[in-house]
Design a protein around this motif. Structure first.
Motif, PDB file in Angstrom:
ATOM      1  N   ASN A   3       0.847  -1.190   0.000  1.00 29.39           N
ATOM      2  CA  ASN A   3       0.000   0.000   0.000  1.00 29.39           C
ATOM      3  C   ASN A   3       0.886   1.244   0.000  1.00 29.39           C
ATOM      4  O   ASN A   3       1.314   1.714   1.041  1.00 29.39           O
ATOM      5  CB  ASN A   3      -0.921  -0.024   1.216  1.00 29.39           C
ATOM      6  N   PHE A   6       0.897   6.552  -3.380  1.00 28.68           N
ATOM      7  CA  PHE A   6       0.121   6.694  -4.612  1.00 28.68           C
ATOM      8  C   PHE A   6      -1.193   5.928  -4.507  1.00 28.68           C
ATOM      9  O   PHE A   6      -2.246   6.434  -4.891  1.00 28.68           O
ATOM     10  CB  PHE A   6       0.929   6.186  -5.809  1.00 28.68           C
ATOM     11  N   ASP A   7      -1.135   4.701  -3.980  1.00 28.84           N
ATOM     12  CA  ASP A   7      -2.344   3.891  -3.830  1.00 28.84           C
ATOM     13  C   ASP A   7      -3.344   4.555  -2.894  1.00 28.84           C
ATOM     14  O   ASP A   7      -4.545   4.576  -3.170  1.00 28.84           O
ATOM     15  CB  ASP A   7      -1.991   2.498  -3.307  1.00 28.84           C
ATOM     16  N   PHE A  10      -4.837   7.759  -4.874  1.00 29.56           N
ATOM     17  CA  PHE A  10      -5.590   7.651  -6.120  1.00 29.56           C
ATOM     18  C   PHE A  10      -6.423   6.383  -6.296  1.00 29.56           C
ATOM     19  O   PHE A  10      -7.235   6.319  -7.214  1.00 29.56           O
ATOM     20  CB  PHE A  10      -4.642   7.784  -7.318  1.00 29.56           C
ATOM     21  N   ARG A  11      -6.261   5.373  -5.484  1.00 19.43           N
ATOM     22  CA  ARG A  11      -7.013   4.119  -5.677  1.00 19.43           C
ATOM     23  C   ARG A  11      -8.219   4.054  -4.748  1.00 19.43           C
ATOM     24  O   ARG A  11      -8.176   4.523  -3.615  1.00 19.43           O
ATOM     25  CB  ARG A  11      -6.115   2.913  -5.449  1.00 19.43           C
ATOM     26  N   ASP A  12      -9.293   3.419  -5.241  1.00 24.55           N
ATOM     27  CA  ASP A  12     -10.475   3.205  -4.408  1.00 24.55           C
ATOM     28  C   ASP A  12     -10.339   1.879  -3.666  1.00 24.55           C
ATOM     29  O   ASP A  12      -9.301   1.211  -3.731  1.00 24.55           O
ATOM     30  CB  ASP A  12     -11.748   3.285  -5.240  1.00 24.55           C
ATOM     31  N   LYS A  16      -8.932   0.254  -8.017  1.00 23.65           N
ATOM     32  CA  LYS A  16      -8.952   0.998  -9.281  1.00 23.65           C
ATOM     33  C   LYS A  16      -8.533   2.448  -9.041  1.00 23.65           C
ATOM     34  O   LYS A  16      -8.871   3.034  -8.020  1.00 23.65           O
ATOM     35  CB  LYS A  16     -10.348   0.973  -9.897  1.00 23.65           C
ATOM     36  N   ILE A  17      -7.792   3.010 -10.002  1.00 23.99           N
ATOM     37  CA  ILE A  17      -7.413   4.417  -9.928  1.00 23.99           C
ATOM     38  C   ILE A  17      -8.634   5.263 -10.287  1.00 23.99           C
ATOM     39  O   ILE A  17      -9.234   5.084 -11.345  1.00 23.99           O
ATOM     40  CB  ILE A  17      -6.236   4.721 -10.865  1.00 23.99           C
ATOM     41  N   VAL A  19      -9.837   9.216 -10.580  1.00 25.57           N
ATOM     42  CA  VAL A  19      -9.571  10.649 -10.576  1.00 25.57           C
ATOM     43  C   VAL A  19     -10.870  11.391 -10.889  1.00 25.57           C
ATOM     44  O   VAL A  19     -11.189  12.395 -10.275  1.00 25.57           O
ATOM     45  CB  VAL A  19      -8.466  11.016 -11.587  1.00 25.57           C
ATOM     46  N   ASN A  70     -11.299   8.139  -2.485  1.00 21.99           N
ATOM     47  CA  ASN A  70      -9.868   8.144  -2.185  1.00 21.99           C
ATOM     48  C   ASN A  70      -9.472   9.524  -1.680  1.00 21.99           C
ATOM     49  O   ASN A  70     -10.285  10.453  -1.636  1.00 21.99           O
ATOM     50  CB  ASN A  70      -9.035   7.724  -3.410  1.00 21.99           C
TER      51      ASN A  70
END
Length: 100
Positions: A3, A6-7, A10-12, A16-17, A19, A70
């Motif tokens: 984890n 960045f994760d 931006f990730r749910d 998934k990323i 934005v 996120n």
């Protein structure tokens, strides 16, 4: 899976990323009310549409701030919430011009 920062940003929860997302109801109402304000530039209808646009954008920002998928979406909600409140305090309309 490690984890990373960045994760987290931006990730749910599904990994998934995220934005941008499809607009939800408060954002759709804000868009519609803002466009209708261009059709009714003065008067009582404009005042009502302005209140509706403000309330719906405030609601969208509040929901993103506390229920965003996120950290990026939550920060976006905070930024819009601060911007909406500042625009009412300073007197900047939705198009960015000063109401002097």
């Amino acid at each position: 899976m490690k984890n990373t920062l960045f994760d987290k940003i931006f990730r749910d929860s599904d990994g998934k990323i995220v934005v941008a997302q499809m607009p939800n109801l408060p954002l759709i109402i804000w868009i519609a009310a803002s466009l209708l304000k261009l059709v009714f530039p003065t008067g009582v209808v404009n005042t009502g549409l302005d209140a509706l646009a403000f309330g719906s954008l405030f609601t969208w920002a509040w929901l993103e701030l506390f229920q965003g998928v996120n950290y990026f979406r939550r920060a976006l909600g905070l930024g819009v919430l601060i911007g909406v409140m500042a625009s009412r305090t300073v007197g900047i309309d939705a198009l960015g011009s000063f109401g002097l």
